[in-house]
Design an enzyme around this catalytic site. Structure first.
Site, PDB file in Angstrom:
ATOM      1  N   ARG A 102       0.965  -1.252   0.065  1.00  0.00           N
ATOM      2  CA  ARG A 102       0.155  -0.012  -0.126  1.00  0.00           C
ATOM      3  C   ARG A 102       0.920   1.234  -0.033  1.00  0.00           C
ATOM      4  O   ARG A 102       1.493   1.542   1.180  1.00  0.00           O
ATOM      5  CB  ARG A 102      -0.985  -0.035   0.973  1.00  0.00           C
ATOM      6  CG  ARG A 102      -1.913   0.974   1.407  1.00  0.00           C
ATOM      7  CD  ARG A 102      -2.612   1.063   2.584  1.00  0.00           C
ATOM      8  NE  ARG A 102      -3.507   1.963   3.030  1.00  0.00           N
ATOM      9  CZ  ARG A 102      -4.763   1.996   2.557  1.00  0.00           C
ATOM     10  NH1 ARG A 102      -5.316   1.063   2.002  1.00  0.00           N
ATOM     11  NH2 ARG A 102      -5.691   3.274   2.821  1.00  0.00           N
ATOM     12  N   HIS A 129      -6.891   1.443  -7.015  1.00  0.00           N
ATOM     13  CA  HIS A 129      -7.499   0.786  -5.557  1.00  0.00           C
ATOM     14  C   HIS A 129      -8.158  -0.723  -6.034  1.00  0.00           C
ATOM     15  O   HIS A 129      -9.289  -0.835  -5.400  1.00  0.00           O
ATOM     16  CB  HIS A 129      -8.089   1.535  -4.605  1.00  0.00           C
ATOM     17  CG  HIS A 129      -8.329   0.929  -3.203  1.00  0.00           C
ATOM     18  ND1 HIS A 129      -7.500  -0.023  -2.851  1.00  0.00           N
ATOM     19  CD2 HIS A 129      -8.861   1.656  -2.061  1.00  0.00           C
ATOM     20  CE1 HIS A 129      -7.703  -0.298  -1.553  1.00  0.00           C
ATOM     21  NE2 HIS A 129      -8.585   0.853  -1.243  1.00  0.00           N
ATOM     22  N   ASP A 225     -16.398   8.461  -2.646  1.00  0.00           N
ATOM     23  CA  ASP A 225     -15.269   8.263  -1.955  1.00  0.00           C
ATOM     24  C   ASP A 225     -14.927   9.666  -0.986  1.00  0.00           C
ATOM     25  O   ASP A 225     -15.593  10.867  -1.750  1.00  0.00           O
ATOM     26  CB  ASP A 225     -14.052   7.985  -2.704  1.00  0.00           C
ATOM     27  CG  ASP A 225     -12.821   7.645  -1.982  1.00  0.00           C
ATOM     28  OD1 ASP A 225     -12.722   7.465  -0.710  1.00  0.00           O
ATOM     29  OD2 ASP A 225     -11.999   7.478  -2.681  1.00  0.00           O
ATOM     30  N   ARG A 296     -13.736  -6.990   1.866  1.00  0.00           N
ATOM     31  CA  ARG A 296     -12.287  -7.034   1.670  1.00  0.00           C
ATOM     32  C   ARG A 296     -11.602  -8.237   1.834  1.00  0.00           C
ATOM     33  O   ARG A 296     -10.647  -8.928   1.278  1.00  0.00           O
ATOM     34  CB  ARG A 296     -11.645  -5.748   2.173  1.00  0.00           C
ATOM     35  CG  ARG A 296     -12.205  -4.384   1.499  1.00  0.00           C
ATOM     36  CD  ARG A 296     -11.355  -4.166   0.483  1.00  0.00           C
ATOM     37  NE  ARG A 296      -9.905  -4.199   0.418  1.00  0.00           N
ATOM     38  CZ  ARG A 296      -9.235  -2.978   0.943  1.00  0.00           C
ATOM     39  NH1 ARG A 296      -9.788  -1.967   1.100  1.00  0.00           N
ATOM     40  NH2 ARG A 296      -7.806  -3.115   1.132  1.00  0.00           N
TER      41      ARG A 296
END
Length: 315
Positions: A102, A129, A225, A296
């Site tokens: 990341r 992402h 977002d 996720r």
């Protein structure tokens, strides 16, 4: 040597993306049915940016597959600063079954993949992402069924990593994707062109507009977002100001009413209520952000399993 990485959403073909999502659904139903990292094998997980969901979900995914998640503070390690990315890649690759990073620059992630000798996964860069959008597609599939032919509308900052990943991932899934963003914050032309290229083969479509209602009207999924991504904190006042460019793109009940009656709301989190989304929406019945956050774990577990299965790593 055959080596597969996941550096951006279009690193998976439509069939491969479907395989990963199928595997994620199977692993969600039977969490310990895949122990491909038994040993345990190590997966190196590097963080240069702040993290919550990415850290807990990848640590959980690696552990669930029987592996050892070795979390590395990238800022402490100084990857690309204290020593070159290529040198770090060679070190990690010899001690890891895969590397998850990341970070900021997409180019550095690509350099890691060039030299690591094991699968490398993009856990977020400034450009993409892709693990998040895998989780989002998994969530939509659970809630609405088949993805092909659905419409996903993303509104807000069209120049950020989520907008770019939604364009590529949705087109790959055969989902009609719309991005509503102010003229000053439109997605990369190269990413839009790539999404259109993919959509031409999958039956999807791509629309970029500067009108939020046009983007959302009739959509099955509405996503947004934060208006201030990591590294943009100094722009917070202008981005959040009442005269800022994003005010018309706030997802409130009036905008959600433009979507289909069955439409669901998604947000990758963290969310800033009163800015990109109102409390009434994110905490309301159409919101599925907690299911999305959980997914996720399942999507990344499936992705790691799939990448390892499809990669032959030299000794």
């Amino acid at each position: 040597m055959t080596l597969r990485h996941f550096l951006r959403d279009d690193d998976l073909t439509p069939d491969e993306q479907r395989e990963v999502l199928d595997r994620a659904l199977a692993l969600k139903a039977d969490p310990f049915s895949d122990r491909c990292l038994e040993g345990p094998q190590t997966v190196s997980i590097l963080f240069d940016k702040q993290t919550l969901r990415t850290q807990v979900s990848f640590v959980g995914a690696v552990s669930g597959l029987g592996g050892f998640p070795m979390v590395v503070d990238g800022r402490l390690a100084g990857v690309g600063v204290r020593e070159p990315v290529a040198d770090v890649a060679r070190i990690l690759g010899r001690q890891s079954a895969a590397v998850v990073w990341r970070t900021f620059e997409q180019a550095k992630l690509e350099e890691m993949a060039e030299y690591a000798g094991v699968p490398v996964v993009n856990a977020l860069t400034d450009d993409f992402h892709p693990c998040q959008t895998l989780a989002d597609l998994l969530t939509v599939r659970e809630l609405l069924g088949d993805l092909a032919g659905r419409t996903l509308a993303y509104v807000g900052d069209g120049a950020n990593n989520m907008a770019h990943s939604y364009l590529l991932a949705s087109a790959t899934a055969g989902v009609h994707v719309r991005v509503g963003a102010p003229p000053s914050h439109q997605p990369s032309a190269a990413v839009v062109a790539r999404a259109e290229e993919i959509a031409a083969r999958t039956g999807a479509s791509v629309l970029v507009t500067d009108d939020a209602v046009t983007a959302v009207r009739g959509a099955d999924v509405v996503a947004t977002d934060t208006w201030v991504s990591m590294g943009q904190e100094e722009e917070s006042d202008t981005r959040h100001g009442t005269d800022g460019p994003f005010e018309p793109f706030r997802v409130d009940e009036a905008l959600m009413a433009q979507a289909a009656d069955h439409a669901v709301f998604l947000h990758c989190l963290p969310a800033y209520r009163g800015h990109e989304v109102t409390s009434a929406v994110i905490d309301g019945p159409r919101s599925h952000v907690w299911q999305e956050a959980e997914n996720r774990l399942h999507a990344q577990k499936a992705l790691l399993s799939w990448l390892l299965e499809h990669s032959e790593v030299s000794a």
